[in-house]
Scaffold this motif. Sequence first.
Motif, PDB file in Angstrom:
ATOM      1  N   HIS A  76       0.824  -1.219   0.000  1.00  0.00           N
ATOM      2  CA  HIS A  76       0.000   0.000   0.000  1.00  0.00           C
ATOM      3  C   HIS A  76       0.854   1.263   0.000  1.00  0.00           C
ATOM      4  CE1 HIS A  76      -3.436  -2.516   0.316  1.00  0.00           C
ATOM      5  NE2 HIS A  76      -3.226  -2.868   1.558  1.00  0.00           N
ATOM      6  N   ALA A  77       1.923   1.252  -0.790  1.00  0.00           N
ATOM      7  CA  ALA A  77       2.722   2.456  -1.021  1.00  0.00           C
ATOM      8  C   ALA A  77       2.625   2.767  -2.513  1.00  0.00           C
ATOM      9  CB  ALA A  77       4.168   2.234  -0.597  1.00  0.00           C
ATOM     10  N   THR A  78       2.165   3.963  -2.843  1.00  0.00           N
ATOM     11  CA  THR A  78       1.963   4.300  -4.247  1.00  0.00           C
ATOM     12  C   THR A  78       2.154   5.797  -4.469  1.00  0.00           C
ATOM     13  OG1 THR A  78       0.397   4.221  -6.097  1.00  0.00           O
ATOM     14  CG2 THR A  78      -0.525   4.599  -3.914  1.00  0.00           C
ATOM     15  N   SER A  79       2.524   6.139  -5.687  1.00  0.00           N
ATOM     16  CA  SER A  79       2.663   7.550  -6.065  1.00  0.00           C
ATOM     17  C   SER A  79       1.497   7.992  -6.943  1.00  0.00           C
ATOM     18  CB  SER A  79       3.971   7.751  -6.846  1.00  0.00           C
ATOM     19  OG  SER A  79       3.942   6.986  -8.043  1.00  0.00           O
ATOM     20  N   LYS A  80       0.538   7.110  -7.174  1.00  0.00           N
ATOM     21  CA  LYS A  80      -0.467   7.355  -8.208  1.00  0.00           C
ATOM     22  C   LYS A  80      -1.803   7.855  -7.673  1.00  0.00           C
ATOM     23  CE  LYS A  80       1.688   3.451 -10.524  1.00  0.00           C
ATOM     24  NZ  LYS A  80       1.493   2.074 -10.993  1.00  0.00           N
ATOM     25  N   LEU A  81      -2.070   7.654  -6.417  1.00  0.00           N
ATOM     26  CA  LEU A  81      -3.378   8.027  -5.885  1.00  0.00           C
ATOM     27  C   LEU A  81      -3.420   9.535  -5.654  1.00  0.00           C
ATOM     28  CD1 LEU A  81      -5.944   6.500  -5.164  1.00  0.00           C
ATOM     29  CD2 LEU A  81      -5.165   6.435  -2.794  1.00  0.00           C
ATOM     30  N   PRO A  82      -4.337  10.244  -6.307  1.00  0.00           N
ATOM     31  CA  PRO A  82      -4.385  11.701  -6.138  1.00  0.00           C
ATOM     32  C   PRO A  82      -4.912  12.090  -4.758  1.00  0.00           C
ATOM     33  CG  PRO A  82      -6.224  10.954  -7.474  1.00  0.00           C
ATOM     34  CD  PRO A  82      -5.357   9.759  -7.248  1.00  0.00           C
ATOM     35  N   VAL A  83      -4.557  13.295  -4.327  1.00  0.00           N
ATOM     36  CA  VAL A  83      -5.023  13.843  -3.048  1.00  0.00           C
ATOM     37  C   VAL A  83      -6.047  14.927  -3.353  1.00  0.00           C
ATOM     38  CG1 VAL A  83      -4.364  15.027  -0.933  1.00  0.00           C
ATOM     39  CG2 VAL A  83      -2.835  13.314  -1.942  1.00  0.00           C
ATOM     40  N   GLY A  84      -7.225  14.799  -2.729  1.00  0.00           N
ATOM     41  CA  GLY A  84      -8.299  15.739  -2.978  1.00  0.00           C
ATOM     42  C   GLY A  84      -8.076  17.078  -2.296  1.00  0.00           C
ATOM     43  N   ALA A  85      -9.010  18.016  -2.518  1.00  0.00           N
ATOM     44  CA  ALA A  85      -8.908  19.353  -1.929  1.00  0.00           C
ATOM     45  C   ALA A  85      -8.967  19.312  -0.409  1.00  0.00           C
ATOM     46  CB  ALA A  85     -10.035  20.240  -2.471  1.00  0.00           C
ATOM     47  N   ASP A  86      -9.579  18.247   0.143  1.00  0.00           N
ATOM     48  CA  ASP A  86      -9.678  18.125   1.597  1.00  0.00           C
ATOM     49  C   ASP A  86      -8.450  17.470   2.209  1.00  0.00           C
ATOM     50  OD1 ASP A  86      -9.986  15.623   0.583  1.00  0.00           O
ATOM     51  OD2 ASP A  86     -11.908  15.184   1.548  1.00  0.00           O
ATOM     52  N   GLY A  87      -7.439  17.187   1.379  1.00  0.00           N
ATOM     53  CA  GLY A  87      -6.220  16.564   1.882  1.00  0.00           C
ATOM     54  C   GLY A  87      -6.294  15.062   2.014  1.00  0.00           C
ATOM     55  N   GLU A  88      -7.427  14.467   1.652  1.00  0.00           N
ATOM     56  CA  GLU A  88      -7.596  13.016   1.738  1.00  0.00           C
ATOM     57  C   GLU A  88      -7.326  12.377   0.382  1.00  0.00           C
ATOM     58  OE1 GLU A  88      -8.234  11.328   4.480  1.00  0.00           O
ATOM     59  OE2 GLU A  88      -8.352  13.133   5.729  1.00  0.00           O
ATOM     60  N   ASP A  89      -6.927  11.097   0.422  1.00  0.00           N
ATOM     61  CA  ASP A  89      -6.727  10.358  -0.825  1.00  0.00           C
ATOM     62  C   ASP A  89      -8.047  10.255  -1.574  1.00  0.00           C
ATOM     63  OD1 ASP A  89      -4.008   9.850  -0.373  1.00  0.00           O
ATOM     64  OD2 ASP A  89      -4.475   8.140   0.915  1.00  0.00           O
ATOM     65  N   ASP A  90      -8.003  10.537  -2.869  1.00  0.00           N
ATOM     66  CA  ASP A  90      -9.211  10.593  -3.690  1.00  0.00           C
ATOM     67  C   ASP A  90      -9.316   9.332  -4.553  1.00  0.00           C
ATOM     68  OD1 ASP A  90     -11.373  11.220  -5.188  1.00  0.00           O
ATOM     69  OD2 ASP A  90     -10.601  13.122  -5.974  1.00  0.00           O
ATOM     70  N   LEU A  91     -10.211   8.449  -4.174  1.00  0.00           N
ATOM     71  CA  LEU A  91     -10.407   7.203  -4.912  1.00  0.00           C
ATOM     72  C   LEU A  91     -11.422   7.343  -6.037  1.00  0.00           C
ATOM     73  CD1 LEU A  91     -10.399   4.605  -1.988  1.00  0.00           C
ATOM     74  CD2 LEU A  91      -8.798   4.669  -3.907  1.00  0.00           C
ATOM     75  N   LEU A  92     -11.969   8.511  -6.235  1.00  0.00           N
ATOM     76  CA  LEU A  92     -12.994   8.715  -7.255  1.00  0.00           C
ATOM     77  C   LEU A  92     -12.484   9.498  -8.454  1.00  0.00           C
ATOM     78  CD1 LEU A  92     -16.071   9.488  -4.979  1.00  0.00           C
ATOM     79  CD2 LEU A  92     -15.402   7.307  -6.011  1.00  0.00           C
ATOM     80  N   ASN A  93     -11.212   9.860  -8.460  1.00  0.00           N
ATOM     81  CA  ASN A  93     -10.627  10.577  -9.600  1.00  0.00           C
ATOM     82  C   ASN A  93      -9.282   9.937  -9.958  1.00  0.00           C
ATOM     83  OD1 ASN A  93     -12.286  13.117 -10.400  1.00  0.00           O
ATOM     84  ND2 ASN A  93     -12.307  13.117  -8.159  1.00  0.00           N
ATOM     85  N   ILE A  94      -9.343   8.704 -10.386  1.00  0.00           N
ATOM     86  CA  ILE A  94      -8.130   7.940 -10.673  1.00  0.00           C
ATOM     87  C   ILE A  94      -7.892   7.927 -12.181  1.00  0.00           C
ATOM     88  CG2 ILE A  94      -7.040   5.674 -10.563  1.00  0.00           C
ATOM     89  CD1 ILE A  94      -8.705   5.183  -8.011  1.00  0.00           C
ATOM     90  N   ALA A  95      -6.777   8.485 -12.592  1.00  0.00           N
ATOM     91  CA  ALA A  95      -6.439   8.561 -14.016  1.00  0.00           C
ATOM     92  C   ALA A  95      -5.325   7.590 -14.392  1.00  0.00           C
ATOM     93  CB  ALA A  95      -6.027   9.981 -14.385  1.00  0.00           C
ATOM     94  N   SER A  96      -4.705   6.930 -13.431  1.00  0.00           N
ATOM     95  CA  SER A  96      -3.600   6.012 -13.709  1.00  0.00           C
ATOM     96  C   SER A  96      -4.125   4.582 -13.824  1.00  0.00           C
ATOM     97  CB  SER A  96      -2.558   6.098 -12.597  1.00  0.00           C
ATOM     98  OG  SER A  96      -3.155   5.798 -11.339  1.00  0.00           O
ATOM     99  N   MET A  97      -3.268   3.688 -14.342  1.00  0.00           N
ATOM    100  CA  MET A  97      -3.653   2.286 -14.465  1.00  0.00           C
ATOM    101  C   MET A  97      -3.688   1.605 -13.099  1.00  0.00           C
ATOM    102  SD  MET A  97      -4.035   1.829 -17.776  1.00  0.00           S
ATOM    103  CE  MET A  97      -3.702   0.183 -18.368  1.00  0.00           C
ATOM    104  N   GLY A  98      -2.701   1.893 -12.272  1.00  0.00           N
ATOM    105  CA  GLY A  98      -2.652   1.323 -10.931  1.00  0.00           C
ATOM    106  C   GLY A  98      -2.833   2.402  -9.885  1.00  0.00           C
ATOM    107  N   PHE A  99      -3.129   1.986  -8.650  1.00  0.00           N
ATOM    108  CA  PHE A  99      -3.312   2.985  -7.599  1.00  0.00           C
ATOM    109  C   PHE A  99      -3.274   2.381  -6.196  1.00  0.00           C
ATOM    110  CE2 PHE A  99      -7.351   1.443  -9.168  1.00  0.00           C
ATOM    111  CZ  PHE A  99      -8.024   1.060  -8.030  1.00  0.00           C
ATOM    112  N   ARG A 100      -3.293   1.046  -6.074  1.00  0.00           N
ATOM    113  CA  ARG A 100      -3.413   0.446  -4.745  1.00  0.00           C
ATOM    114  C   ARG A 100      -2.075   0.189  -4.067  1.00  0.00           C
ATOM    115  NH1 ARG A 100      -7.536  -3.909  -7.061  1.00  0.00           N
ATOM    116  NH2 ARG A 100      -9.495  -2.753  -6.953  1.00  0.00           N
TER     117      ARG A 100
END
Length: 618
Positions: A76-100
């Motif tokens: 569970h270490a990744t550089s692909k998961l975007p961070v939302g405006a609230d500072g939390e990881d955003d699982l609903l705006n994933i543009a990469s192939m991997g993210f987990r």
Amino acid sequence: MAIIRRLTPETVNRIAAGEVVERPASALKELVENALDAGATRIDVRADQGGLTRLLIEDDGHGMDRDALALAVERHATSKLPVGADGEDDLLNIASMGFRGEALPSIGSVARFSITTQDASGECWSLEVEGGRTGEARPAPSLGRTGTRVEVRDIFYATPARLKFLKSERAESMAITDVMKRLALARADVGFFLTLDGRSRLALQAPGMTDMAEARRTRLAALLDRDFAENALAIDTVREGVSVTGWASLPTYNRGTNQHQFLFVNGRPVRDKLLVGAVRGAYQDFLARDRHPVVALYVDLPTDEVDVNVHPAKAEVRFRDAGLVRGLIVGALRHALAGAGHRASTTVAAQTLGRLQPQTALTGSLWAASRSEFGARVSPAYEASLAERSSHEFDVGYVAGALRGEPSGLAYSARVEAEPARELEDFPLGAARAQVHGTYVIAQTSDGLVIVDQHAAHERLVYERMKAALASTGVARQALLVPEIVEMDEGEARRVLDRADELAELGLVIEPFGPGAIAVRETPALLKRLDVQGLMRDLADELAEYDEALSLKEKLEEVVGTMACHGSVRAGRRLNGDEMNALLREMEATPHSGQCNHGRPTYVELKLSDIERLFGRK
């Protein structure tokens, strides 16, 4: 009594590997997706013995430094998961192939795994993981470029029980090839190269063009046979921010499985049930249930409109508005098929010519039979030499006697029409010249001839008329004298009852009848002998799987098809010239008339050049 305890990290990783790393091909998929996320423009893959002994993946992406490499193999270490405006990881705006961040530690827990990487600084680092035990990152010889090299050896050596569930080396190699093809189609802007056991299987250069649509077309032509390009219909439609592009085959160009359906969502290869069901729904009017079209469809939509975090291998997705996506795909495919008119696959003519075997001589026995029939006088010496030379059989149908006008005792089944008006030959299906065996219409075009199966063609025409009538007047209903009560699971009953209004539009009127029971009060008048119990259960299953009332629609169309079959021109009926030409003109004006209701061709077109080549004239 069992005691609850925490699992060791090694066990946790091996359990995760069971979900992510099902076989060597799934490990390859994760690693190639990592390379794509790293910005690679070229990916080289080598696999030995179906990937069981060795997988090697090299890319020219941006690489990693020492700290990033050490983190990459942690769970569970990744550089692909975007961070939302609230500072939390955003699982609903994933543009990469991997993210987990699961792939590398999962693979490392069941195999011997090494990774060498070099970033823009020029420093190169290497790290090894063996059976879940991670070593230290160490300096390594330069790769000569930025990028990463990953080597996986002895997959599942740490969990030998998994090995007995794998298929043969050949099957695993085929799975690896399929994964590479799908990823290559998803990213037509990247070069893909695959070598299996020392032999090159794929060599796809990056196209070097900015037009993604043209790049995809070029990649499709390289991966699929030329016949697909000749028999594919372009798809391009947009609605409410969702676009569907790609290519789909004519109904007469089909396969026995859906393995030749390539579906992508935001550049991600998927095997999503909703998308597969949409393709099946679009073609259900034209193909038997055991035949499948060849398609390559690209669905693109905003990332917050699709959830990719619903499947361990990311093979399925969930759409915020599934009805919109499904309707768009079905509509786009049906619009393209309607635009094809009476066109049939070019492979039909090729298959026909392939079955024709030019013959050069008659066997002695056949010649003797024809001589006996017609009283032909041939010298014994010539007959003997003919028998020695001949090695082919050719059913000439007593042509010699027919040419002399002698009776043969045979009932010929053909009628030849008078010379048609020359302008009729300019129509796509030409002018009718003859009918043979009371079943097939022979038409002459300006550059060849057309053979029409009159029953299959007219069946399709009647079917299309009846569908149009249904669309204009609605589905007539008939009330049951005694309502039929169907008992099923409460959840299944609720799914069906939630669609009661939609089902009523299709002629099926239902209402609740206590917990887990449905009362069926009216059914479509077309369905005279309806298994209500079976229909309702199938309908509940379809709604659970595809979220669409496909069963009822399919049964309606099945009945319409049966009625069309019985109401059409039967094989064996003699047609005059006007009737044959009228059939040809109506086929030209009717969409989908190139195939019958089961996807078989209604006509075969042979070009004059093909016929001349068949007889050795060219």
